[in-house]
Design an enzyme around this catalytic site. Structure first.
Site, mmCIF file in Angstrom:
data_model
loop_
_atom_site.group_PDB
_atom_site.id
_atom_site.type_symbol
_atom_site.label_atom_id
_atom_site.label_comp_id
_atom_site.label_asym_id
_atom_site.label_seq_id
_atom_site.Cartn_x
_atom_site.Cartn_y
_atom_site.Cartn_z
ATOM 1 N N GLU A 170 49.718 32.295 62.675
ATOM 2 C CA GLU A 170 48.674 31.547 63.378
ATOM 3 C C GLU A 170 47.306 32.216 63.266
ATOM 4 O O GLU A 170 46.278 31.537 63.140
ATOM 5 C CB GLU A 170 49.051 31.388 64.859
ATOM 6 C CG GLU A 170 50.245 30.488 65.111
ATOM 7 C CD GLU A 170 51.585 31.215 65.070
ATOM 8 O OE1 GLU A 170 52.586 30.637 65.524
ATOM 9 O OE2 GLU A 170 51.627 32.371 64.582
ATOM 10 N N LYS A 214 46.154 34.220 60.821
ATOM 11 C CA LYS A 214 45.628 34.030 59.461
ATOM 12 C C LYS A 214 44.948 32.675 59.331
ATOM 13 O O LYS A 214 43.813 32.558 58.853
ATOM 14 C CB LYS A 214 46.769 34.142 58.452
ATOM 15 C CG LYS A 214 46.419 33.657 57.044
ATOM 16 C CD LYS A 214 47.653 33.484 56.184
ATOM 17 C CE LYS A 214 47.319 32.836 54.851
ATOM 18 N NZ LYS A 214 46.444 33.653 53.998
ATOM 19 N N ILE A 223 42.307 40.235 36.074
ATOM 20 C CA ILE A 223 43.451 41.068 36.430
ATOM 21 C C ILE A 223 44.761 40.287 36.416
ATOM 22 O O ILE A 223 45.837 40.867 36.351
ATOM 23 C CB ILE A 223 43.208 41.753 37.792
ATOM 24 C CG1 ILE A 223 41.909 42.564 37.740
ATOM 25 C CG2 ILE A 223 44.356 42.652 38.184
ATOM 26 C CD1 ILE A 223 41.866 43.596 36.620
ATOM 27 N N GLY A 224 44.695 38.968 36.424
ATOM 28 C CA GLY A 224 45.948 38.215 36.290
ATOM 29 C C GLY A 224 45.935 36.847 36.915
ATOM 30 O O GLY A 224 46.053 35.844 36.226
ATOM 31 N N GLU A 270 49.022 32.605 36.597
ATOM 32 C CA GLU A 270 50.094 32.862 37.565
ATOM 33 C C GLU A 270 50.245 31.751 38.612
ATOM 34 O O GLU A 270 50.618 32.008 39.758
ATOM 35 C CB GLU A 270 49.889 34.221 38.254
ATOM 36 C CG GLU A 270 49.837 35.377 37.287
ATOM 37 C CD GLU A 270 49.653 36.729 37.963
ATOM 38 O OE1 GLU A 270 49.839 36.820 39.185
ATOM 39 O OE2 GLU A 270 49.307 37.696 37.258
ATOM 40 N N TRP A 324 56.528 47.359 47.814
ATOM 41 C CA TRP A 324 56.164 46.140 48.522
ATOM 42 C C TRP A 324 57.372 45.260 48.843
ATOM 43 O O TRP A 324 57.238 44.069 49.092
ATOM 44 C CB TRP A 324 55.120 45.368 47.725
ATOM 45 C CG TRP A 324 53.799 46.091 47.715
ATOM 46 C CD1 TRP A 324 53.491 47.261 48.346
ATOM 47 C CD2 TRP A 324 52.607 45.693 47.033
ATOM 48 N NE1 TRP A 324 52.188 47.614 48.106
ATOM 49 C CE2 TRP A 324 51.621 46.676 47.307
ATOM 50 C CE3 TRP A 324 52.272 44.609 46.222
ATOM 51 C CZ2 TRP A 324 50.324 46.590 46.794
ATOM 52 C CZ3 TRP A 324 50.982 44.529 45.708
ATOM 53 C CH2 TRP A 324 50.020 45.514 45.998
ATOM 54 N N ASP A 380 51.438 45.852 36.420
ATOM 55 C CA ASP A 380 50.613 46.259 37.561
ATOM 56 C C ASP A 380 51.318 47.299 38.420
ATOM 57 O O ASP A 380 52.484 47.137 38.781
ATOM 58 C CB ASP A 380 50.293 45.048 38.447
ATOM 59 C CG ASP A 380 49.281 44.117 37.804
ATOM 60 O OD1 ASP A 380 48.600 44.544 36.862
ATOM 61 O OD2 ASP A 380 49.162 42.969 38.266
ATOM 62 N N HIS A 419 37.859 40.576 47.136
ATOM 63 C CA HIS A 419 38.306 40.351 48.510
ATOM 64 C C HIS A 419 37.171 39.858 49.400
ATOM 65 O O HIS A 419 37.374 39.613 50.586
ATOM 66 C CB HIS A 419 38.905 41.636 49.089
ATOM 67 C CG HIS A 419 40.128 42.081 48.354
ATOM 68 N ND1 HIS A 419 40.067 42.972 47.308
ATOM 69 C CD2 HIS A 419 41.435 41.744 48.482
ATOM 70 C CE1 HIS A 419 41.293 43.171 46.841
ATOM 71 N NE2 HIS A 419 42.131 42.442 47.525
ATOM 72 N N CYS A 459 40.411 42.928 41.123
ATOM 73 C CA CYS A 459 41.802 42.601 41.385
ATOM 74 C C CYS A 459 42.033 41.137 41.010
ATOM 75 O O CYS A 459 41.146 40.468 40.471
ATOM 76 C CB CYS A 459 42.109 42.854 42.871
ATOM 77 S SG CYS A 459 43.853 43.147 43.230
#
Length: 768
Positions: free
Chosen positions: A16, A18, A443-444, A496, A573, A611, A706, A738
């Site tokens: 919530e 986010k 970066i991808g 991706e 991760w 990565d 970011h 990134c």
């Protein structure tokens, strides 16, 4: 005996926070509406802890973005460059420090961000100047405590310790050490504590996790001075000195000698420290045992925890004992009760797990069991169920695969070495790829729009067939390839679009993994990740990425990178099994990635990126453990990358890390090209590569993905000139910090166009 929760997840059971934050940033939610969502999450968290019978319920463990930023904002440690944001409301100014701001005539870059100790959580790095002053800007700890009281909860305010706060920051000018600022910060810290005491707070948790690290010169003296003055000022307040993520070790005598009433230690990550702490603890102090894991999702083993509690009880008695979570539960998902889909998480595996809400209940049950008298049938049943689950997990055939274990045993030294050194490989790659000076790449990932996410959701629900879903993805990939060609990017990516997450995607295709539906944890700000769960031996039954990379390469004559996540990052991760050494699990993953790398090469992919953004994150907190970690972590990467021919170019990517401590290990990875986050640090991170004379090619990130702001060509040019000043220009690539998954296409296209234009300008400048 009391129960002690160090902190609780702040994102909400269904993310919530986010959703509310992002709606506010987009202008689709008012400040009042955002704060109401935040209040509801806190009340929910306090309620469930109270219902579970927790004695010390935390407040001020909640944050709209980051707890370190909260403290900087509270004490007005706001860098001067954010002065233009003073005309904004406080909430917008707060977010501007974290994310940058580019509107209303204001253009400021975001603050630097890095990993919180050895977790995947990121904090906003405090910035300090020589004559830094502090003042009470917003008394968030008091506001949080009063909010809890308003709703009927007596809480234990949580404060970030002064010394840890200063040590986590950075000096932004020469001529002083940040610990020297303790003298000017202490009066403000005392002011905060005074306000809490005046409001009725009886216990205050002070987090000093830096005590489990090797302390720099001057830290011990600062600890003694700061906390001596604090306790003298508040002799009747119960201060809980809270450490976590590791053992006190050589800092034990310091920690037990500080004038605190309770010492909290982590007995999950550092069980062996208990004996030393019990021996050193003064008779007038209490001990909080962190026996419930705050960082992993495995059910607590009650028998093991009770053994530790009984050992402590025999030495200091129950009256001087608290039991708690090992760290804040911030690093665990919210509630296992939401996982009711057996296709996602089977009943057998689910019985082995505990999320934050279940861990709170575990604490309460452990307290009752430890007291050991008049146990209710419910508690007895819980104990028996816990024993059955532990035994089932030990013996389950789901966990062990003899073929995988045998393959790990047969790994040889040659499996982790490329055929030729970089100097030879480089010439062969130049002949194969024909790239210009300052080659550009990303970066991808590319932006995953709401439309792309809706396709995935529809496919998972069965609304879209696999054929229809694949057709949509192929169109999205083709559009991105055409746009990259038109923009002039040299090494392309497929974007991706088929991936939900850079780790979860691979986990879904590997044996030994399972998943949750709502197992979200906060990575930074509004960025949440859903770590897959490694419950057994890991292997790759089928190719995972070849189909999409091969398709993308068929659309263009330019090289398209194969995109993989490295074995250490997949390990870091994920929620990792705790019944075998981490290195063994990592080698299993490395072999699976190696198989994928080989298949990509066979499919005609000439550049493959593996990565490893989490390789620094996995570094043990104590230096004496680094060598062992580097030995297996670097070897795991090399196992994954070393099966290819010399002409195949291997890239890796790292972000939000301090590289000073591991530059030699990075060089030992022997990747042909490394791309790193650099823009928030203004290329400062490159200095260590220059000092080391890093021999391979490097792509320093030239803009911060970011943050929503778009960099100008002048900014990117300025950063690249900084890079050229310390790195040979023929070794440099030009790329973002990134992946671009979380950004919007409009800002992405503008930023990448500026990046390509800058690279072309540099080629003209340096072509001779």
């Amino acid at each position: 005996m009391r129960t002690n929760v160090l902190g609780y997840p702040r994102i909400g059971e269904k993310r919530e926070l986010k959703k509310a934050n992002e709606a506010f940033w987009e202008g689709n939610l008012s400040e009042e509406e955002l704060l109401l969502v935040a209040e509801k999450i806190r009340v929910h968290n306090w309620s469930l802890q109270k219902e579970a019978g927790i004695d010390l319920i935390p407040s001020n463990d909640f944050s709209l973005y980051d707890q370190v930023l909260d403290f900087s904002f509270t004490v007005n440690a706001i860098p001067q460059r954010f002065a233009p944001t003073k005309e904004l409301c406080e909430l917008k100014q707060y977010f501007a420090i974290a994310r940058g701001y580019q509107k209303d005539g204001i253009d400021v870059t975001a603050s630097e961000m890095t990993k919180w100790f050895d977790t995947n959580y990121h904090y906003i790095v405090p910035e300090f100047t020589k004559n830094q002053t502090f003042s009470l800007k917003v008394n968030k700890p008091l506001n949080e405590y009063n909010l809890a009281k308003k709703h009927g909860f007596e809480t234990k305010p949580v404060l970030l310790g002064m010394v840890t706060y200063l040590l986590l920051g950075k000096e932004k000018e020469a001529g002083f050490h940040r610990l020297e600022l303790a003298t000017s910060l202490l009066p403000v810290y005392i002011q905060i504590v005074q306000s809490l005491v005046d409001a009725g707070a009886k216990s205050i948790q002070i987090d000093e996790p830096y005590l489990v690290l090797d302390l720099p010169q001057g830290a011990e003296e600062t600890y003694r001075k700061v906390y001596g003055e604090l306790k003298a000022k508040f002799p009747k307040t119960e201060f809980i000195l809270t450490t976590y993520f590791g053992a006190l070790d050589n800092n034990t005598s310091l920690a037990v000698s500080l004038p605190f009433d309770v010492l909290h230690i982590d007995l999950v990550r550092a069980t062996a420290q208990l004996d030393g702490v019990l021996k050193a603890l003064d008779k007038d102090k209490k001990l909080s045992l962190g026996v419930v894991d705050g960082r992993n999702i495995w059910k607590n083993n009650f028998e093991h925890s009770l053994t530790l509690i009984e050992k402590a009880q025999e030495v200091i008695g129950y009256d001087r004992l608290l039991i708690g979570t090992s760290s804040s539960l911030l690093h665990t998902p919210c509630n296992l009760e939401n996982e009711n889909n057996e296709k996602v998480l089977t009943a057998e595996i689910k019985q082995w797990l505990a999320f934050a809400k279940q861990k709170v209940k575990e604490l309460s049950t452990l307290k009752t069991l430890a007291q050991g008298h008049d146990l209710s049938p419910e508690v007895k049943a819980a104990f028996e169920e816990n024993k059955r689950a532990a035994e089932n997990r030990k013996t389950s055939p789901l966990i062990h695969d003899p073929k995988v274990k045998e393959r790990v045993k047969k790994i040889t030294e040659s499996d982790s070495k490329r055929k030729s050194p970089f100097s030879i490989r480089r010439k062969m790659q130049e002949e194969a790829l024909h790239l210009p000076l300052f080659p550009t790449t990303t970066i991808g990932s590319f932006p995953q729009t709401q439309e792309v996410r809706s396709w995935r959701a529809s496919f998972k629900k069965g609304v879209l067939s696999e054929k229809e879903y694949d057709r949509l993805l192929e169109k999205e990939i083709e559009d991105s390839i055409r746009w990259q060609e038109q923009t002039g990017i040299d090494v392309l990516v497929h974007g991706e679009f088929e991936r939900n997450d850079m780790v979860e995607y691979f986990g879904e295709l590997l044996n030994g993994y399972t998943f949750s539906k709502f197992g979200w944890v906060q990575s930074y700000g509004s960025r949440c990740v859903k770590p897959p769960i490694i419950f057994g031996d890991v292997s790759r039954p089928n190719p995972m990425t070849v189909r999409w990379s091969k398709y993308a390469q068929s659309l263009t004559k330019l090289p398209v990178k194969g995109m993989l996540t490295g074995p250490v990052t997949i390990l870091q991760w994920s929620f990792v099994r705790d019944d075998q050494p981490r290195w063994e699990t990592c080698y299993q993953i490395a072999l699976a990635i190696r198989d994928e790398v080989m298949d990509l090469e066979k499919a005609g992919i000439k550049i493959i990126q593996i990565d490893e953004p989490a390789i620094r994150e996995g570094l043990p907190l104590r230096r004496d453990e680094w060598k062992d970690y580097f030995n297996w972590a670097i070897k795991a990467f090399r196992i994954s990358a070393s099966g290819v021919e010399d002409k195949t170019q291997i890239h890796t990517h790292m972000c939000y890390s301090e590289f000073n401590d591991m530059i030699e290990a990075i060089a030992n990875m022997d990747a042909d090209v490394i791309t790193i986050e650099c823009s928030r640090s203004q290329m400062e991170l490159l200095d260590v590569f220059a000092d080391f004379k890093y021999p391979n090619e490097i792509g320093p990130g030239v803009y911060d993905i970011h943050s929503p702001r778009v960099p100008s060509e002048e900014e990117i040019y300025h950063l690249m000139k900084k890079a050229i000043a310390v790195i040979p220009f023929r070794n440099l690539w030009v790329n973002p910090d990134c992946g671009l998954k979380t950004r919007h296409w409009e800002e992405t296209k503008l930023a990448l166009s500026a990046m390509v234009a800058t690279a072309k300008k540099l080629r003209e400048e340096y072509k001779k």
